[in-house]
Design a protein around this motif. Sequence first.
Motif, PDB file in Angstrom:
ATOM      1  N   LEU A 165      71.469  53.956  75.963  1.00 19.53           N
ATOM      2  CA  LEU A 165      70.587  53.700  74.986  1.00 19.53           C
ATOM      3  C   LEU A 165      70.014  52.435  74.775  1.00 19.53           C
ATOM      4  O   LEU A 165      71.316  51.521  74.978  1.00 19.53           O
ATOM      5  CB  LEU A 165      71.225  54.292  73.800  1.00 19.53           C
ATOM      6  CG  LEU A 165      70.373  54.342  72.461  1.00 19.53           C
ATOM      7  CD1 LEU A 165      70.672  55.554  71.766  1.00 19.53           C
ATOM      8  CD2 LEU A 165      70.676  53.214  71.361  1.00 19.53           C
ATOM      9  N   ILE A 166      69.002  51.933  74.898  1.00 13.57           N
ATOM     10  CA  ILE A 166      68.675  50.792  74.626  1.00 13.57           C
ATOM     11  C   ILE A 166      67.601  50.419  73.663  1.00 13.57           C
ATOM     12  O   ILE A 166      67.050  51.218  73.215  1.00 13.57           O
ATOM     13  CB  ILE A 166      67.780  50.157  75.984  1.00 13.57           C
ATOM     14  CG1 ILE A 166      66.548  50.884  76.283  1.00 13.57           C
ATOM     15  CG2 ILE A 166      68.601  50.059  77.226  1.00 13.57           C
ATOM     16  CD1 ILE A 166      65.834  50.231  77.649  1.00 13.57           C
ATOM     17  N   SER A 167      67.840  49.200  73.046  1.00 10.04           N
ATOM     18  CA  SER A 167      66.928  48.963  71.844  1.00 10.04           C
ATOM     19  C   SER A 167      66.058  47.943  72.130  1.00 10.04           C
ATOM     20  O   SER A 167      66.419  46.947  72.742  1.00 10.04           O
ATOM     21  CB  SER A 167      67.644  48.587  70.659  1.00 10.04           C
ATOM     22  OG  SER A 167      68.801  49.317  70.225  1.00 10.04           O
ATOM     23  N   ILE A 168      64.540  48.218  71.879  1.00 11.44           N
ATOM     24  CA  ILE A 168      63.629  47.350  72.178  1.00 11.44           C
ATOM     25  C   ILE A 168      62.769  46.841  71.041  1.00 11.44           C
ATOM     26  O   ILE A 168      62.724  47.694  69.916  1.00 11.44           O
ATOM     27  CB  ILE A 168      62.674  47.510  73.289  1.00 11.44           C
ATOM     28  CG1 ILE A 168      62.207  48.805  73.209  1.00 11.44           C
ATOM     29  CG2 ILE A 168      63.512  47.340  74.757  1.00 11.44           C
ATOM     30  CD1 ILE A 168      61.061  48.929  73.991  1.00 11.44           C
ATOM     31  N   VAL A 170      66.534  56.371  75.359  1.00 11.77           N
ATOM     32  CA  VAL A 170      67.761  57.046  76.059  1.00 11.77           C
ATOM     33  C   VAL A 170      67.064  57.396  77.477  1.00 11.77           C
ATOM     34  O   VAL A 170      65.945  57.686  77.661  1.00 11.77           O
ATOM     35  CB  VAL A 170      67.913  58.216  75.557  1.00 11.77           C
ATOM     36  CG1 VAL A 170      69.211  58.524  76.337  1.00 11.77           C
ATOM     37  CG2 VAL A 170      68.383  58.080  73.923  1.00 11.77           C
ATOM     38  N   LEU A 171      67.718  56.704  78.492  1.00 13.21           N
ATOM     39  CA  LEU A 171      67.391  56.899  79.923  1.00 13.21           C
ATOM     40  C   LEU A 171      68.730  57.097  80.775  1.00 13.21           C
ATOM     41  O   LEU A 171      69.818  56.613  80.234  1.00 13.21           O
ATOM     42  CB  LEU A 171      66.400  55.999  80.527  1.00 13.21           C
ATOM     43  CG  LEU A 171      66.719  54.505  80.716  1.00 13.21           C
ATOM     44  CD1 LEU A 171      65.713  53.723  81.425  1.00 13.21           C
ATOM     45  CD2 LEU A 171      67.191  53.724  79.242  1.00 13.21           C
ATOM     46  N   LYS A 172      68.591  57.309  81.839  1.00 11.80           N
ATOM     47  CA  LYS A 172      69.655  57.707  82.849  1.00 11.80           C
ATOM     48  C   LYS A 172      70.020  56.349  83.226  1.00 11.80           C
ATOM     49  O   LYS A 172      69.472  55.183  83.565  1.00 11.80           O
ATOM     50  CB  LYS A 172      69.114  58.226  84.129  1.00 11.80           C
ATOM     51  CG  LYS A 172      69.228  59.636  84.090  1.00 11.80           C
ATOM     52  CD  LYS A 172      69.281  60.614  85.198  1.00 11.80           C
ATOM     53  CE  LYS A 172      69.621  61.981  85.093  1.00 11.80           C
ATOM     54  NZ  LYS A 172      69.298  62.812  86.193  1.00 11.80           N
ATOM     55  N   GLU A 173      71.472  55.958  83.607  1.00  7.99           N
ATOM     56  CA  GLU A 173      71.939  54.913  83.691  1.00  7.99           C
ATOM     57  C   GLU A 173      71.258  54.184  85.144  1.00  7.99           C
ATOM     58  O   GLU A 173      71.088  52.978  85.147  1.00  7.99           O
ATOM     59  CB  GLU A 173      73.623  55.327  84.001  1.00  7.99           C
ATOM     60  CG  GLU A 173      74.631  54.351  83.698  1.00  7.99           C
ATOM     61  CD  GLU A 173      74.868  53.573  82.330  1.00  7.99           C
ATOM     62  OE1 GLU A 173      73.888  52.484  82.392  1.00  7.99           O
ATOM     63  OE2 GLU A 173      75.407  53.919  81.372  1.00  7.99           O
ATOM     64  N   ASP A 174      71.304  55.074  86.130  1.00  6.64           N
ATOM     65  CA  ASP A 174      70.650  54.318  87.385  1.00  6.64           C
ATOM     66  C   ASP A 174      69.103  53.939  87.212  1.00  6.64           C
ATOM     67  O   ASP A 174      68.808  53.072  87.845  1.00  6.64           O
ATOM     68  CB  ASP A 174      70.837  55.432  88.697  1.00  6.64           C
ATOM     69  CG  ASP A 174      70.192  56.674  88.430  1.00  6.64           C
ATOM     70  OD1 ASP A 174      69.855  57.038  87.241  1.00  6.64           O
ATOM     71  OD2 ASP A 174      70.273  57.741  89.218  1.00  6.64           O
ATOM     72  N   ALA A 175      68.277  54.381  86.211  1.00  7.25           N
ATOM     73  CA  ALA A 175      66.935  54.097  86.045  1.00  7.25           C
ATOM     74  C   ALA A 175      67.369  52.949  85.384  1.00  7.25           C
ATOM     75  O   ALA A 175      66.327  51.817  85.545  1.00  7.25           O
ATOM     76  CB  ALA A 175      66.499  55.295  84.997  1.00  7.25           C
ATOM     77  N   TYR A 176      68.264  52.710  84.406  1.00  3.96           N
ATOM     78  CA  TYR A 176      68.170  51.443  83.712  1.00  3.96           C
ATOM     79  C   TYR A 176      68.585  50.349  84.485  1.00  3.96           C
ATOM     80  O   TYR A 176      67.872  49.027  84.256  1.00  3.96           O
ATOM     81  CB  TYR A 176      69.558  51.720  82.829  1.00  3.96           C
ATOM     82  CG  TYR A 176      69.683  50.375  81.911  1.00  3.96           C
ATOM     83  CD1 TYR A 176      68.865  49.693  80.886  1.00  3.96           C
ATOM     84  CD2 TYR A 176      71.056  49.854  82.320  1.00  3.96           C
ATOM     85  CE1 TYR A 176      69.206  48.652  80.393  1.00  3.96           C
ATOM     86  CE2 TYR A 176      71.288  48.378  81.790  1.00  3.96           C
ATOM     87  CZ  TYR A 176      70.571  48.045  80.693  1.00  3.96           C
ATOM     88  OH  TYR A 176      70.690  46.806  79.989  1.00  3.96           O
ATOM     89  N   SER A 177      69.334  50.538  85.579  1.00  7.19           N
ATOM     90  CA  SER A 177      69.549  49.386  86.644  1.00  7.19           C
ATOM     91  C   SER A 177      68.522  48.870  87.302  1.00  7.19           C
ATOM     92  O   SER A 177      68.117  47.861  87.571  1.00  7.19           O
ATOM     93  CB  SER A 177      70.748  49.516  87.524  1.00  7.19           C
ATOM     94  OG  SER A 177      70.530  50.870  88.190  1.00  7.19           O
ATOM     95  N   LYS A 178      67.522  49.756  87.433  1.00  4.66           N
ATOM     96  CA  LYS A 178      66.089  49.407  88.014  1.00  4.66           C
ATOM     97  C   LYS A 178      65.126  48.714  87.142  1.00  4.66           C
ATOM     98  O   LYS A 178      64.480  47.529  87.244  1.00  4.66           O
ATOM     99  CB  LYS A 178      65.252  50.645  88.495  1.00  4.66           C
ATOM    100  CG  LYS A 178      65.596  51.439  89.765  1.00  4.66           C
ATOM    101  CD  LYS A 178      64.831  52.313  90.046  1.00  4.66           C
ATOM    102  CE  LYS A 178      65.646  53.385  90.910  1.00  4.66           C
ATOM    103  NZ  LYS A 178      64.798  54.578  90.988  1.00  4.66           N
ATOM    104  N   LEU A 179      65.446  49.121  85.718  1.00  8.32           N
ATOM    105  CA  LEU A 179      64.500  48.500  84.785  1.00  8.32           C
ATOM    106  C   LEU A 179      64.881  47.300  84.244  1.00  8.32           C
ATOM    107  O   LEU A 179      64.226  46.225  84.189  1.00  8.32           O
ATOM    108  CB  LEU A 179      64.560  49.576  83.438  1.00  8.32           C
ATOM    109  CG  LEU A 179      63.520  49.559  82.274  1.00  8.32           C
ATOM    110  CD1 LEU A 179      62.069  49.933  83.110  1.00  8.32           C
ATOM    111  CD2 LEU A 179      63.728  50.409  81.189  1.00  8.32           C
ATOM    112  N   GLU A 180      66.267  46.916  84.215  1.00  6.58           N
ATOM    113  CA  GLU A 180      66.791  45.825  83.891  1.00  6.58           C
ATOM    114  C   GLU A 180      66.360  44.741  84.770  1.00  6.58           C
ATOM    115  O   GLU A 180      66.261  43.429  83.856  1.00  6.58           O
ATOM    116  CB  GLU A 180      68.435  45.922  84.071  1.00  6.58           C
ATOM    117  CG  GLU A 180      69.182  45.153  83.064  1.00  6.58           C
ATOM    118  CD  GLU A 180      70.637  44.943  83.509  1.00  6.58           C
ATOM    119  OE1 GLU A 180      71.104  45.534  84.372  1.00  6.58           O
ATOM    120  OE2 GLU A 180      71.498  44.445  82.649  1.00  6.58           O
ATOM    121  N   LEU A 181      66.182  44.861  85.863  1.00 11.44           N
ATOM    122  CA  LEU A 181      65.551  43.537  86.561  1.00 11.44           C
ATOM    123  C   LEU A 181      64.458  43.141  86.101  1.00 11.44           C
ATOM    124  O   LEU A 181      64.207  41.898  86.281  1.00 11.44           O
ATOM    125  CB  LEU A 181      65.413  44.119  88.107  1.00 11.44           C
ATOM    126  CG  LEU A 181      66.670  44.497  89.065  1.00 11.44           C
ATOM    127  CD1 LEU A 181      66.421  44.856  90.290  1.00 11.44           C
ATOM    128  CD2 LEU A 181      67.402  43.443  89.246  1.00 11.44           C
TER     129      LEU A 181
END
Length: 395
Positions: A262-265, A297-308
Amino acid sequence: MKKPLIVQKFGGTSVGSIERIHTVAKHIINAKNDGNQVVVVVSAMSGETNRLMDLAKQVDSVPTARELDVLLSAGEQVSMALLAMTLNKLGYPARSLTGAQAGIVTDNVHNDATIKQIDTQLIDELLAEDHIVVVAGFQGINEKGDITTLGRGGSDTSAVTLAGALQADECQIFTDVDGIYTCDPRVVANAKKLEVIDFPSMEEMARKGAKVLHLPSVQYAWQHNVPLRVLSTFDTNPGSLVKGEECQDAVCGIALQRDMRLISIEKESLESLKKQCLMLGIHLWNVIEHAEWVDVVLKEDAYSKLELVFKDKIRNSGSVSLLTAVGLHVEGLVEQSCALLSEVAIDVIHVSINPQSLTLVVEPESVDKAANVLHEHYITSAKAIDCLEKHAFWG
Ligand code: ADP
Ligand code: ASP
Ligand code: MG
């Protein structure tokens, strides 16, 4: 007269050792001796896809998508060859085929491809020569000739789509549980096995994380009328049949989805986040708008792509799990569900209501307990009351 045709799919645990591959061979030989033509789809041996993924991540935390597909598809090639060798050794002529050899053509979305069509010519020829055909699950080829994979758990979809293309009489998904349960039986010990589950409920269970069937396999079987059965490699129970369009009124199942974030923006960043996700093929599970910020809310592995690419815009982030009650009219259960969980000191971070399900976002460490509490209340006790009422009515 044309012999019946069965597609049998065996998952990772089922082909996890040479001994287990022998057990698998016995199922296939039984079906063959019963007078069927048999096409088999196999997954990689258990743990193998994770091992390959781990190797890739040691090279690059976000590996090149095309190369990842080349790597991961190797897992299924090992099991298909070992199984075909076993069948040959036992005197049953078998041929193994990669996704490409089996004519499985997909779109270009590496790591999450969709099957577009299957050219069954080679399989048809091999069946006509009385071979057992063993196809590598989870993989296909795109129009450029590159190997693609169908997303984790995708061998179910290979099997069901092959069954549709070959007009098979049944698609049998052999796995490590003896059917589809009202919740993951490894989490809820007294979950009930369902002899039959309707397509809409199964689709929603799979969409919300019940990994016993890969979501596109359920959708394909529903659209194309493929008779679909889930059963165990390790016993002789008839398993569960997915059939019918009539969904249940009450809660019929509970699904769990782990490895979510879960990320907050900031509110004004939402549009650019959505664009970024569209570009990267990332699915947003939930978007909850507050006065000044948005939770996503998104999948953990999707988050690692997005985080970059999105690091600066993320205010806050944490791991969560999702728990979904599937059934019609579940929208009325929000307050009761939160109250039941609060009694056992579980906080519900968010709630989302869909036409056929109610999803609760909870801390990862409380999801198993929460599943047991809701299952007990909405399924086990509800069935007991239902049964008592029927007995009272009939005397
Ligand atoms: P395979 O490797 O055979 O494809 P999976 O691990 O993908 O097997 O799927 C089978 C697992 O799905 C079971 O071991 C079980 O833990 C899990 N599962 C989750 N939800 C359910 C459910 N509702 N019914 C049965 N199994 C479930
Ligand atoms: N081997 C792949 C995975 O582990 C595909 C599958 O098992 O269906 O996800
Ligand atoms: Mg699976």
